[in-house]
Design a protein around this motif. Structure first.
Motif, PDB file in Angstrom:
ATOM      1  N   ARG A  39     -26.563 -33.355  11.069  1.00  0.00           N
ATOM      2  CA  ARG A  39     -27.741 -33.067  10.081  1.00  0.00           C
ATOM      3  C   ARG A  39     -28.555 -32.111  11.131  1.00  0.00           C
ATOM      4  O   ARG A  39     -29.114 -31.127  10.679  1.00  0.00           O
ATOM      5  N   ILE A  40     -28.823 -32.688  12.322  1.00  0.00           N
ATOM      6  CA  ILE A  40     -29.745 -32.036  13.261  1.00  0.00           C
ATOM      7  C   ILE A  40     -29.285 -30.466  13.646  1.00  0.00           C
ATOM      8  O   ILE A  40     -29.913 -29.425  13.439  1.00  0.00           O
ATOM      9  N   ALA A  41     -27.906 -30.287  13.625  1.00  0.00           N
ATOM     10  CA  ALA A  41     -27.372 -29.039  14.068  1.00  0.00           C
ATOM     11  C   ALA A  41     -27.461 -28.106  12.981  1.00  0.00           C
ATOM     12  O   ALA A  41     -27.970 -27.040  13.071  1.00  0.00           O
ATOM     13  N   GLU A  42     -27.345 -28.406  11.506  1.00  0.00           N
ATOM     14  CA  GLU A  42     -27.394 -27.827  10.648  1.00  0.00           C
ATOM     15  C   GLU A  42     -28.789 -27.381  10.437  1.00  0.00           C
ATOM     16  O   GLU A  42     -29.034 -26.242  10.240  1.00  0.00           O
ATOM     17  N   LEU A  76     -31.159 -33.547  20.057  1.00  0.00           N
ATOM     18  CA  LEU A  76     -32.486 -33.577  19.841  1.00  0.00           C
ATOM     19  C   LEU A  76     -33.001 -32.134  19.687  1.00  0.00           C
ATOM     20  O   LEU A  76     -33.598 -31.853  20.666  1.00  0.00           O
ATOM     21  N   GLY A  77     -32.948 -31.464  18.631  1.00  0.00           N
ATOM     22  CA  GLY A  77     -33.426 -30.039  18.507  1.00  0.00           C
ATOM     23  C   GLY A  77     -32.665 -29.418  19.740  1.00  0.00           C
ATOM     24  O   GLY A  77     -31.343 -28.966  19.711  1.00  0.00           O
ATOM     25  N   ALA A  78     -33.525 -28.631  20.728  1.00  0.00           N
ATOM     26  CA  ALA A  78     -32.786 -27.822  21.797  1.00  0.00           C
ATOM     27  C   ALA A  78     -32.347 -28.652  22.919  1.00  0.00           C
ATOM     28  O   ALA A  78     -31.920 -27.987  23.571  1.00  0.00           O
ATOM     29  N   GLU A 102     -29.414 -29.576  28.086  1.00  0.00           N
ATOM     30  CA  GLU A 102     -29.644 -28.470  27.192  1.00  0.00           C
ATOM     31  C   GLU A 102     -28.636 -28.612  26.160  1.00  0.00           C
ATOM     32  O   GLU A 102     -27.544 -28.938  26.402  1.00  0.00           O
ATOM     33  N   THR A 103     -28.758 -27.892  24.578  1.00  0.00           N
ATOM     34  CA  THR A 103     -27.829 -27.763  23.712  1.00  0.00           C
ATOM     35  C   THR A 103     -26.331 -27.107  24.186  1.00  0.00           C
ATOM     36  O   THR A 103     -25.392 -27.809  23.760  1.00  0.00           O
ATOM     37  N   ASP A 104     -26.925 -26.150  25.064  1.00  0.00           N
ATOM     38  CA  ASP A 104     -25.432 -25.515  25.336  1.00  0.00           C
ATOM     39  C   ASP A 104     -24.788 -25.994  26.478  1.00  0.00           C
ATOM     40  O   ASP A 104     -23.983 -25.028  27.042  1.00  0.00           O
ATOM     41  N   ASP A 105     -25.319 -26.941  27.112  1.00  0.00           N
ATOM     42  CA  ASP A 105     -24.458 -27.714  28.393  1.00  0.00           C
ATOM     43  C   ASP A 105     -23.029 -28.127  27.861  1.00  0.00           C
ATOM     44  O   ASP A 105     -22.968 -28.744  26.787  1.00  0.00           O
ATOM     45  N   ASP A 106     -22.372 -28.085  28.745  1.00  0.00           N
ATOM     46  CA  ASP A 106     -20.967 -28.785  28.540  1.00  0.00           C
ATOM     47  C   ASP A 106     -21.152 -30.307  28.818  1.00  0.00           C
ATOM     48  O   ASP A 106     -21.616 -30.751  29.484  1.00  0.00           O
ATOM     49  N   VAL A 107     -20.762 -30.864  27.538  1.00  0.00           N
ATOM     50  CA  VAL A 107     -20.882 -32.289  27.343  1.00  0.00           C
ATOM     51  C   VAL A 107     -20.229 -33.004  28.647  1.00  0.00           C
ATOM     52  O   VAL A 107     -20.822 -34.061  29.002  1.00  0.00           O
ATOM     53  N   PHE A 108     -19.150 -32.496  29.066  1.00  0.00           N
ATOM     54  CA  PHE A 108     -18.354 -33.386  29.800  1.00  0.00           C
ATOM     55  C   PHE A 108     -18.789 -33.169  31.604  1.00  0.00           C
ATOM     56  O   PHE A 108     -18.768 -33.955  32.380  1.00  0.00           O
TER      57      PHE A 108
END
Ligand SMILES: [Zn+2]
Length: 191
Positions: A39-42, A76-78, A102-108
């Protein structure tokens, strides 16, 4: 404790993997973490955000005791928050750690950093729980609500164990006359 049903996908979900999500009209929905992130991503237009399921891992502390950590990744947003915590029943209790990325960080990569942070914390012991005393001269922990002291005194969690305010006070009495410094830090900061 019973699982709860996600109001979006209808899946039975353990309480630690749900989020109360407020909509603009003051109505609250209980969503599973995946539906919350979707939902947040959308709404933020992050079309390439991928929900990753992170399996629990077991880590050993400096006393040789095993601790199982569960993970929750929240968009959480960005920014993204990655929490690693132990469970008692189906609710977080004991050790708890957080990392903000940050949102574009690699989760792993974030997960690797969080696990390193957990390992550093598990390698230090602040309280000797047999002798009921402070091991060295530093205590690190987390401030929590004490059910038995509604709003009057905090409960602190040190070395993943709950210590009442009175117990902590008792431990300080062996250091009467000494000075101390009290620093408060955000959940994601390294102490
Ligand atoms: Zn869901």
């Amino acid at each position: 404790m019973a699982h709860t049903r996600c109001e979006q996908c209808g899946n039975q979900t353990p309480p630690w993997d749900t989020i109360h999500c407020g909509s603009g009209d003051g109505h609250y929905e209980l969503l599973c973490t995946s539906c919350f992130n979707a939902r947040i991503a959308e709404s933020a237009g992050f079309t390439d955000f991928e929900n990753v399921r992170l399996d629990p891992i077991e880590l050993i502390d400096c006393e040789g005791d095993a601790h199982q950590f569960h993970f929750q990744l929240r968009l959480l947003g960005a920014r993204i928050a990655l929490d690693g915590f132990e469970l008692r029943g189906e609710l977080p209790a004991g050790y708890r750690f957080q990392l903000i990325g940050e949102t574009d960080d690699d989760v792993f990569v974030l997960l690797g950093r969080l696990v390193e942070k957990i390992r550093r914390a598990l390698s230090v012991r602040h309280i000797d729980f047999h002798e009921r005393q402070i091991v060295d001269s530093t205590v690190r922990g987390r401030i929590e609500w004490d059910e038995s002291q509604p709003g009057h005194f905090p409960l602190v969690v040190v070395d993943g164990k709950e210590v009442s305010w009175a117990e902590l006070g008792g431990m300080l009495m062996s250091m009467e006359g000494w000075q101390f410094r009290l620093d408060i830090a955000d959940p994601s900061e390294e102490l």
